[in-house]
Design a protein around this motif. Structure first.
Motif, PDB file in Angstrom:
ATOM      1  N   UNK A  89      39.325  17.372  46.148  1.00 20.90           N
ATOM      2  CA  UNK A  89      38.840  16.032  45.852  1.00 20.90           C
ATOM      3  C   UNK A  89      39.240  15.085  46.971  1.00 20.90           C
ATOM      4  N   UNK A  90      38.333  14.191  47.341  1.00 16.78           N
ATOM      5  CA  UNK A  90      38.600  13.288  48.460  1.00 16.78           C
ATOM      6  C   UNK A  90      39.273  12.022  47.955  1.00 16.78           C
ATOM      7  N   UNK A  91      40.108  11.446  48.786  1.00 18.31           N
ATOM      8  CA  UNK A  91      40.847  10.254  48.363  1.00 18.31           C
ATOM      9  C   UNK A  91      40.239   8.973  48.919  1.00 18.31           C
ATOM     10  N   UNK A  92      39.181   9.096  49.718  1.00 22.95           N
ATOM     11  CA  UNK A  92      38.597   7.911  50.337  1.00 22.95           C
ATOM     12  C   UNK A  92      38.044   6.966  49.279  1.00 22.95           C
ATOM     13  N   UNK A 121      35.343   3.985  48.880  1.00 24.97           N
ATOM     14  CA  UNK A 121      34.198   3.407  49.580  1.00 24.97           C
ATOM     15  C   UNK A 121      34.253   1.910  49.418  1.00 24.97           C
ATOM     16  N   UNK A 122      34.943   1.195  50.320  1.00 29.12           N
ATOM     17  CA  UNK A 122      35.377  -0.154  50.012  1.00 29.12           C
ATOM     18  C   UNK A 122      34.319  -1.136  49.524  1.00 29.12           C
ATOM     19  N   UNK A 123      33.295  -1.479  50.280  1.00 32.34           N
ATOM     20  CA  UNK A 123      32.486  -2.592  49.746  1.00 32.34           C
ATOM     21  C   UNK A 123      31.823  -2.235  48.426  1.00 32.34           C
ATOM     22  N   UNK A 124      31.508  -0.953  48.231  1.00 32.09           N
ATOM     23  CA  UNK A 124      30.886  -0.556  46.962  1.00 32.09           C
ATOM     24  C   UNK A 124      31.936  -0.383  45.873  1.00 32.09           C
TER      25      UNK A 124
END
Lengths: 417, 188
Positions: free
Chosen positions: B41-44, B46-49
């Motif tokens: 699982x990725x920890x990123x 997606x800031x503006x969204x």
């Protein structure tokens, strides 16, 4: 297809160049994506769906960046270096098969007659059949084949050396010095490891090497696993890929040999490394993984057009898989120290390559079964492991003596109380 | 003070056996780890969204709290302006209106200005405030087109209170204007 047809050749050149350059763009994307995924990140995903247009944006950026030529560089060689790097990298594609190939028929001794046909007519029939075939190679039937590739591989270091030396910068110079030492060292195991393959096949022509593997129903990977390991390792070193990317080790050398480059010239230098990666992946696929053959499945297809497409896809698929594997390795293994790099080449890989070559010679000379070859490879591999475990790496990684100081303060040293 | 010889421990690196010296098994082991991470699982974010969920004690933009009657809670005691290491708080005090005086309020801030560009978001004003009137919220995306725009006056700071209370992102000290569990009990 031995007759030279300029239009056909031009089409193949354009298609091959476009394909390889496009692939190189997408390799940069996959490199970033794979590194991101391995670090539990998402990677570039803003340009286009899932970030698929990222290479276009990167390429556009290289075009639009300001082109800086520092005043202290040797202008001619500075401008020449990226051209040499990309030129030699692209020239190497000339002999690389990228789809279905048919080797030229062997010459027939005049005294042999098969079923009443005279050798001459038989030879002409073979040649006529050969001319019907389309070869997915830029320059089919070149008997020096792989030798040409090695020659260009050695030339490719000129791009790096020129770039580093002409930049008149210590970091660049150190990078190019490292590159030259590294490539000179790794040329030897690179050549030694595939000599066994050439002895087995009896030809340097990549089309013949593929044909040998299909006719024997085995991939050379199974007969020469050790050679594949050595070949792959030296190729990574030749391509300056991690774990052997000392010429551009950014933690130590800023940017290595391309420190002083900007804009599209930097792009060309980076591109040439990816072209090298594509060429070497093609060569591994051709020399060791049976080229366009896929366990005989490809021969089941009757329609010649479909068969040609399938073979093209199989070989290119193998190549892409090898490129991805190189990227997986890149983000897995940390960089070697320079003395480790040299020790690995001179004290491990060259002796191993020689012994591997010797085993092929013995098997060929005695006419023994080819099954012995992987056994020899395994024995050599384990044997080297046993030796190095016994010597505790004292040969490949000699330790300096540590002088233990006597207890207490050395004479003349006082501490502030 | 030199290190005594008796305290020095000499350590030898572990000796490599056959398995480690073969190098390829170790390489495959490393590849297993990295390839495993390819599919994890990725920890990123997606800031503006995707907005990050910040802890309630995050130190973002200030707000001026209101009391139960919707009046500004600040009593213009200058404690926050004194405590502020960046000197970004400017208060002008005035006697409180008559109906406020009946609730025991003597002073109130006529103007209350914070220069958000000068602020270092240390939270000392919040600590100094005796009536929990000034607080740092979880608002972090503070932008403006001019320096003047980033100087927040009393109305702006009160509107931050309304905004965060409406969004349910109250800081940890007070909850919707009432004292939270982290604040001291009022003197008897």
């Amino acid at each position: 297809m031995p007759l030279f047809d300029p239009i056909n050749t031009a089409i193949v050149i354009v298609a091959l160049m476009a394909g390889v350059l496009g692939l190189c763009g997408y390799l940069t994307l996959s490199e970033r994506k794979i590194s991101a995924w391995m670090q539990d990140r998402l990677g570039p995903n803003r340009v286009g769906p899932k970030g698929l247009f990222q290479p276009l944006a990167d390429g556009g950026k290289f075009f639009l960046k300001e082109e800086v030529v520092p005043s202290h560089v040797d202008r001619i060689f500075y401008l020449l270096a990226p051209a040499v790097a990309v030129g030699t990298a692209l020239l190497a594609l000339a002999i690389v098969p990228f789809g279905a190939t048919t080797p030229a028929p062997d010459p027939i001794p005049a005294r042999l007659t098969a079923e009443g046909i005279s050798p001459l007519t038989q030879f002409e029939q073979q040649h006529q059949a050969y001319q019907q075939q389309f070869n997915f190679v830029l320059n089919p039937g070149l008997d020096i084949g792989v030798l040409y590739l090695f020659a260009l591989g050695s030339l490719a270091v000129y791009g790096v050396i020129l770039a580093g030396w002409s930049a008149n910068n210590k970091y660049s110079l150190l990078g190019s010095l490292r590159a030259s030492a590294q490539i000179v060292s790794y040329e030897i195991p690179l050549g030694l490891s595939v000599l066994g393959v050439f002895l087995l096949v009896g030809s340097l022509n990549p089309e013949k090497i593929i044909a040998w593997q299909t006719s024997h129903g085995t991939w050379l990977l199974l007969l020469q696993p050790l050679a594949l390991l050595l070949f792959m390792t030296s190729l990574y070193a030749e391509d300056n890929r991690l774990p052997f990317d000392l010429p551009e080790a950014e933690q130590e050398l800023v940017g290595g040999y391309h420190t002083e480059y900007s804009s599209l010239k930097l792009g060309l230098l980076l591109l040439s490394e990816y072209v090298h990666l594509v060429t070497s992946s093609f060569m591994i696929a051709v020399l060791f993984l049976g080229g366009w053959s896929l366990f005989g499945l490809e021969s089941l297809i009757e329609n010649p057009t479909v068969a040609a497409v399938v073979k093209l896809l199989v070989l290119c698929g193998k190549m892409v898989a090898l490129c991805v594997f190189a990227q997986l390795v890149r983000w897995t293994i940390p960089r070697f120290r320079f003395d480790q790099l040299m020790n690995l080449a001179w004290k491990v890989m060259i002796p191993l390559g020689l012994l591997n070559l010797l085993s092929v010679m013995v098997v060929k000379q005695l006419g023994a079964s080819l099954v012995l070859l992987p056994l020899f490879s395994g024995l050599l591999f384990i044997g080297v492991g046993v030796l190095s475990a016994r010597w505790q790496g004292s040969v490949t990684n000699p330790k300096r003596k540590v002088a233990k100081l006597p207890p207490g303060l050395p004479p003349g040293v006082t501490y502030a109380s | 003070m030199p290190i005594a010889e008796s305290e020095i421990k000499w350590i030898e690196e572990p000796r490599l056996g056959l398995w480690e010296q073969l190098y390829v098994p170790a390489l495959i082991d490393g590849l297993k780890t990295t390839v495993g991470h390819l599919f994890s699982r990725k920890v990123t974010e997606q800031y503006p969204e995707e907005e990050p969920k910040l802890p309630p004690n995050y130190r973002g933009v200030h707000r001026l709290n209101r009391d139960e009657k919707g009046r500004v809670k600040c009593v213009a005691c200058y404690m926050c302006a004194t405590a502020c290491p960046a000197h970004c708080i400017d208060i002008v005090a005035a006697p409180a209106p008559a109906d406020w005086q009946r609730d025991g309020r003597e002073k109130y801030p006529e103007t209350f200005v914070i220069d958000e560009l000068r602020c270092i978001y240390c939270g000392m004003c919040e600590e100094a405030c005796p009536v929990d009137a000034i607080e740092l919220t979880t608002l972090y995306d503070l932008t403006g087109l001019s320096r003047e725009e980033m100087v927040f006056d009393k109305e702006k700071l009160l509107s931050v209170f309304d905004q965060t209370t409406a969004a349910g992102t109250d800081p940890i000290r007070t909850r919707s204007g009432r004292l939270g569990p982290a604040s001291e009990p009022p003197p008897e």
